[in-house]
Enzyme design. Structure first.
Site, PDB file in Angstrom:
ATOM      1  N   CYS A 100     -18.026   6.478 -38.154  1.00 57.35           N
ATOM      2  CA  CYS A 100     -16.596   6.544 -37.846  1.00 57.35           C
ATOM      3  C   CYS A 100     -15.774   5.881 -38.956  1.00 57.35           C
ATOM      4  O   CYS A 100     -14.639   6.294 -39.238  1.00 57.35           O
ATOM      5  CB  CYS A 100     -16.313   5.895 -36.497  1.00 57.35           C
ATOM      6  SG  CYS A 100     -16.813   4.164 -36.400  1.00 57.35           S
ATOM      7  N   HIS A 104     -15.363   0.314 -33.259  1.00 56.38           N
ATOM      8  CA  HIS A 104     -15.154   1.725 -33.585  1.00 56.38           C
ATOM      9  C   HIS A 104     -13.880   1.850 -34.417  1.00 56.38           C
ATOM     10  O   HIS A 104     -12.902   1.131 -34.191  1.00 56.38           O
ATOM     11  CB  HIS A 104     -15.047   2.549 -32.304  1.00 56.38           C
ATOM     12  CG  HIS A 104     -14.773   3.999 -32.549  1.00 56.38           C
ATOM     13  ND1 HIS A 104     -15.709   4.837 -33.116  1.00 56.38           N
ATOM     14  CD2 HIS A 104     -13.671   4.758 -32.310  1.00 56.38           C
ATOM     15  CE1 HIS A 104     -15.189   6.051 -33.209  1.00 56.38           C
ATOM     16  NE2 HIS A 104     -13.964   6.029 -32.740  1.00 56.38           N
TER      17      HIS A 104
END
Length: 1201
Positions: A50, A305
């Site tokens: 990510c 994330h």
């Protein structure tokens, strides 16, 4: 800096690119989904990338960087086709970046793949699963690009766009001498701790002076002594693009641990850097920068994330929603409703109308809910007049909220911001950026561009602008291929294949419909689009059957063991095939709706034909103790007394066996009034048995013990010998008095005498047991007693010609092929030391078959072909072949390497009625003669209705290539004889698991080649489904059970497919609350661990207080401590009626107690050796959480100098 400490938080990853059709029709994977309404493409997460995706999207939405990279042609960079040629010197990294940017611009797919790019980095699978720091990646990627572009016209690309300089000056207070040092930068690193925002940090860095005085003097070279001085820094050269890295992660030297700064840190959308520059005589516009990208980190130091907010400078995306200002995210709709009315949906409307998503879905005439249920819009052509006051009011609220939403206009002055979260792309409003100033989800990197940089008009909304011709051609060809694949996939997914059974080609026989001739001539195949109507289907059949005359009625039929039966007549020609619930591979009976072959046909489930095994013990039959046995067909709504009428018996005693949901599979005597009940009311099904005893025998015979029919009035002290020698004899059979210690030789001699046979048979005969089906078994040695030969009293033996085998010989049955008919086996006596090759030759000679392509297999206990005898030079004794075994001559050589032999089991989860076993009985796995096998771990609750048992039925072995797909394996398993009775409509109605310790283990999803599943010697179990199922890569299959209040038991399990991309406890609780129609706040859930007999409640994370000293939140249920996976049992409790926190059952208490007793001994033995170490640890502070070792991030680049 932080290496792989940034573990991926998968709760925010959205990577579901697979379709959800009813049936997987092709062996190839479905093409990726097209772009959504934003017309922008995301990037798929490879497991922990990510951070890479966020940076790549930022570079992609930097038009000047993208176009500068596109300007480098193949003559400078080479081509990807030459990547494997070391002499070609292809510059793979910029080439892969070019292709990725072209795909993001032009390829019509919802998310692009970075697999090619990461391969060019030299990353392995472990690198792609490990998350790194995006600030570190930014520097390493720029360095790799600079190295890759050496010797090309783009050698200064990074320096031209991102390079700036800072000058550090020290001014002597005495002589005013200025000494300076210039430093280069590609990004500015600014402090976050104790700073209010970006401008405050820049002021501290480039405006404030550091004074050297008192004890901290500066040595001036001109004065040649320590003097007072002032140190300052200024920005000397500003780059076109300014990258700012925020130091959110710090180290606490007191606690010796890292932590994340989550305090408020503001940054402007537009910033003027003039106060921080060395030269300030230019116009203000030369110092003005606009924010265009914010990389956001959600989580803490050791996990999280990344996603990114990006301004679409060229207006490449569709920021205006589909339904002209009507589209809104459901979550935002709930927030705006709360903001406008002051009351949330759950408090005001949920009790009356249910969850918001459910309400929107039920009112589809007003609202258009997206397939993923994330966005909703108001339909254009709606009518308010026919709606209730509530609906009119809510629609007006919806329109008001949507019209008041700022930023939903497509004016030129309105900035277009998007949230790019891996595969997911959503439009956002500019004020959303302010929410990323602070908290666990906050800004981590800022990207500014000079306000003077203007884009040419031709670049506006033009994704093809300055894309090289070869990439344009490549993307156009790829789009055409995608369109073709989607069209094929759409056709495959929407086409039904129907089996048309033509009424004139059938006749009614023995209670069911059967083809008059062959099934090939009676059944026609028809492929039709499932979106068509029933009228279209009828018209297609009329065109197909040009010979048809009169009315045509279409009915759904199904094959049952008795034959074909009609269940439902299809009505409503204006309804689609899906609406009339026609499934793929459905059997459709085409007839006149009344009769077939002159016989009036009854339809429906009530009169479904049942194939029953009827045993008739007639008057006088008790003497031999064996009833007449024959299959018969009766309608399910027939009375049980109809069996007596079919046998032309006025009265008799009736017993039944093999009922549905019976606690024990034994015989049950039916009282006289029970004869007036129907077969279905008695619980009979296909394969059930009915014993009819006439009045003269009813008191003289009973049912079997150990499968042998006996009488019970006197003790049995005889065996019966039947004459199979072809000699004339007055007697066919005779009873010989015997005991269990009687020698077989004596019984044979007495039988020969009493049967008055020739004396020559004394030397050339043997006794062979006879089974229930009349088959002669292996001869019994003369020297054995009845007990040693395992022959029970009352057994029937056959006196047959031929000697019994010697102790060094084997008596074997053999047959040709795997489909062995009763009585078709041949017999042979061979030495036990004979080899497999020689044994095969003997059997081929006796069968009259030519040698060559044949091999031997041993028949298993299911009377099917078992394992092949592969070692041709091995002896039968070495291969554990015994007398009485059946070997099968199978045509064809043994399968070559690369083929799998997969044992297949049938798995059907039990309902409440299936839990009748005791706790102790469930700890073993044993096969019964019928093939049923049960397995459960110790401690699994049984009679408390927790579905932990695994009822298994062995179906057989499948030989299949490793290159075959899972769907092909299911299709091959579906053709197994033992599976035919289950009438599985299609392979897509089967769910495949690996078998681990007698329980379903890993769920085999998708349709990959079998070698991809790495089965090895793994056994497979197949579970039947009521409808087709296609699980995405992020879906988790859970078995949920509702706890019955006050009883410590659970209801029947219900399978639930949960999208793990949401990953949180709140989303799972919401899903289950909707399923069981419970309020979310009154729903408690827990995961069951059967090996420990423990229920672990799923915590409500949003109710926990997160502090640095507290344990970190773990909101991903697929991680510790839950490790949620396919097949896990989830218990649900309604707190409205049961407020305690107990999820356990009585079986759990027993299981934990037995475990405690087993571990008690181990603890006592360990106490003595651990006393000293335990005392030492008790006085010391427990260590902190262990973390993975840091791993450096690197990108491998070739040499181009």
């Amino acid at each position: 800096m932080f290496g792989d400490l940034f573990e991926e938080d998968y709760s925010s990853v959205s990577n579901n690119q697979y379709g959800r059709g009813r049936k997987l029709r092709t062996t190839a994977e479905e093409p990726p989904a097209p772009r959504e309404f934003t017309k922008l493409s995301g990037i798929r997460n490879q497991g922990g990338t990510c951070y890479l995706n966020s940076l790549l999207q930022t570079l992609h939405f930097t038009p000047e960087f993208r176009e500068a990279l596109f300007s480098l042609g193949p003559e400078e960079l080479g081509s990807l086709e030459e990547a494997d040629n070391p002499d070609a010197k292809a510059r793979v990294i910029p080439l892969q970046l070019q292709r990725l940017f072209a795909q993001l611009l032009l390829l019509d797919q919802d998310a692009a793949s970075t697999a090619g790019l990461t391969d060019s980095f030299g990353w392995t699978g472990s690198e792609e699963m490990r998350q790194h720091d995006v600030q570190e990646l930014n520097r390493i990627l720029f360095s790799a690009l600079e190295t890759s572009l050496v010797g090309t016209s783009g050698h200064d690309l990074i320096n031209r766009l991102y390079h700036g300089t800072v000058v550090n000056q020290v001014v002597c207070k005495e002589c005013k001498t200025v000494s300076e040092k210039q430093e280069d930068f590609l990004d500015l690193t600014v402090a976050v701790k104790n700073v209010s925002g970006l401008e405050d940090a820049l002021w501290n860095m480039y405006v404030e002076e550091e004074v050297f005085d008192s004890d901290n003097l500066y040595h001036c070279g001109t004065c040649d002594r320590l003097v007072r001085a002032a140190k300052s820094a200024k920005l000397r050269k500003l780059p076109p693009f300014l990258t700012v890295s925020l130091l959110r992660f710090n180290f606490d030297f007191v606690k010796c641990e890292r932590y994340k700064e989550t305090s408020c840190y503001t940054f402007p959308l537009r910033i003027n850097l003039k106060p921080f520059c060395e030269q300030s005589d230019l116009d203000d516009l030369d110092y003005t920068y606009d924010l265009f990208s914010v990389i956001i980190h959600k989580g803490g130091c050791y996990g999280g994330h990344y996603h990114v907010y990006i301004k679409d400078v060229d207006h490449l995306g569709n920021w205006q929603p589909q339904e002209e200002n009507n589209l809104i995210f459901v979550d935002q709709l709930g927030q705006k409703l709360l903001k406008k009315t002051g009351v949330s949906w759950n408090k005001k409307y949920r009790k009356q109308y249910g969850p918001l998503r459910k309400f929107l879905q039920l009112h589809s005439q007003l609202f258009l809910l997206s397939s993923d249920k994330n966005t909703v819009s108001l339909l254009k052509n709606y009518s308010l007049q026919a709606e209730s006051d509530f609906q009119r009011k809510e629609k007006q609220v919806f329109k008001t909220l949507n019209s008041e939403s700022p930023g939903w206009s497509d004016g030129p002055s309105c900035p277009h911001w998007f949230d790019l979260n891996d595969s997911r792309v959503q439009p956002i409003e500019e004020q959303e950026i302010g929410r990323q100033f602070q908290g666990r989800e906050s800004a981590y990197m800022l990207f500014y561009r000079k306000s003077q940089l203007q884009r040419p008009p031709e670049a506006h909304a033009n994704p093809r602008y300055k894309v090289p011709c070869h990439l344009l051609s490549e993307m156009d060809a790829a789009n055409m291929e995608l369109q073709t694949k989607r069209a094929e996939c759409d056709s495959t997914n929407n086409n039904f294949e129907l089996h048309l059974h033509l009424g004139p080609h059938y006749h009614f026989f023995n209670g069911a419909l059967h083809p008059v001739v062959s099934e090939t001539e009676s059944v026609w195949q028809l492929t039709i689009d499932k979106r068509k109507t029933l009228g279209d289907l009828r018209q297609s059949i009329f065109q197909l059957l040009d010979f048809w005359e009169g009315d045509m009625v279409l009915s759904v039929a199904k094959f049952v063991p008795a034959g074909l039966h009609i269940y439902q007549t299809l009505d409503g020609d204006d309804l689609t095939l899906c609406e009339v619930e026609i499934a793929d591979q459905e059997d459709i009976f085409v007839w006149n709706g009344v009769e077939v072959g002159g016989v009036r046909i009854r339809t429906g489930r009530d009169c479904e034909p049942l194939l029953l095994n009827v045993l008739h013990l007639a008057a006088g039959g008790a003497a031999c103790g064996r009833p007449a046995e024959a299959p018969r067909v009766f309608p399910a709504d027939a009375e049980l007394g109809a069996v007596l009428a079919a046998l032309t018996i006025p009265a008799g005693a009736v017993s039944i066996c093999g009922r549905e949901a019976a606690a024990e599979d034994g015989w049950l005597a039916v009282p006289e009034d029970g004869l007036r009940k129907t077969l279905r009311e008695q619980g009979l099904r296909d394969g059930s048995s009915i014993l009819v005893q006439e009045p003269t025998t009813a008191g003289n015979s009973l049912l079997t013990k150990q499968g042998i029919w006996i009488t019970s009035e006197n003790e049995v002290d005889w065996v019966q010998v039947k004459n199979f020698c072809h000699s004339e004899s007055e007697e066919e059979q005779v009873r010989i008095s015997a005991t269990v210690n009687t020698v077989v030789f004596d019984i044979r001699i007495k039988a020969i005498k009493e049967l008055k046979l020739m004396k020559e048979l004394v030397e050339s005969s043997c006794l062979r047991p006879i089974d229930r089906n009349g088959k002669l078994l292996c001869p019994v040695p003369d020297s054995s007693t009845l007990k040693e030969a395992d022959l029970r009293m009352g057994r029937t033996l056959g006196l047959c010609p031929g000697k019994a085998p010697a102790s060094c010989q084997l008596f074997l049955f053999f047959a040709v092929g795997s489909d062995v008919q009763p009585g078709a086996e041949m017999e042979v006596i061979v030495e036990e030391t004979i080899s497999v090759r020689d044994c095969l030759k003997i059997m081929l000679e006796k069968s009259g078959l030519p040698g060559g392509r044949w091999h031997l297999r041993k028949m298993d206990w299911c009377y099917e072909a078992g394992e092949p005898l592969r070692e041709e030079d091995a002896t039968l004794k070495e291969l554990m072949i015994h007398s009485g075994d059946t070997l099968l001559l199978i045509e064809g050589k043994l399968p070559p390497p690369g083929f799998l032999k997969v044992p297949v089991w049938w798995y059907q989860p039990r309902g409440p009625a299936g839990h009748g076993k005791s706790h102790q009985d469930q700890t073993h796995r044993a096969a019964s003669p019928g093939g049923l096998c049960r397995a459960a771990a110790p401690g699994a609750p049984g009679d408390e209705h927790v579905d932990t048992e695994a009822p298994l039925r062995y179906l057989g072995d499948i030989e299949i290539s490793e290159g075959a797909t899972l769907l092909e394996l299911k299709s091959q398993a579906k053709s197994l004889p033992s599976l035919l009775a289950w009438a599985v409509p299609a392979p897509a109605f089967l769910r495949a698991w690996t078998l681990d310790s007698g329980r379903p283990g890993r769920l085999l999803r998708g349709n990959q080649q079998l070698r991809e599943y790495k089965l090895g010697r793994t056994e497979i179990c197949l579970e039947p489904l009521q409808k087709e199922e296609h699980l995405g890569p992020q879906d988790v299959l859970l078995r949920t059970q509702m706890r019955l209040p006050g009883q410590r038991v659970y209801a029947r399990p219900v399978d639930v497919v949960w999208d793990a991309t949401r990953g949180t406890a709140a989303s799972l609780r919401q899903r289950l609350a909707e399923l069981y129609s419970l309020p979310v706040e009154k729903t408690e859930i827990a995961k069951y661990f059967p090996d420990k007999s423990v229920w672990l409640p799923v915590a409500r994370w949003n109710q926990q207080v997160t502090k640095k000293k507290k344990k970190k939140k773990q909101d991903n249920l697929q991680g510790p401590p839950y490790y949620l996976k396919d097949g896990d049992i989830i218990g649900i409790k309604n707190l409205l009626v049961e407020e305690d926190d107990d999820f356990g059952t009585i079986g759990d208490d027993i299981g934990r107690e037995s475990q405690a007793q087993r571990t008690l001994g181990r603890r006592k033995s360990q106490e003595a050796t651990h006393v000293q170490s335990r005392d030492t640890v008790s006085g010391a502070e427990m260590p902190g959480r262990p973390h993975k070792p840091e791993a450096s991030l690197s990108i491998h680049v070739g040499s181009f100098r």
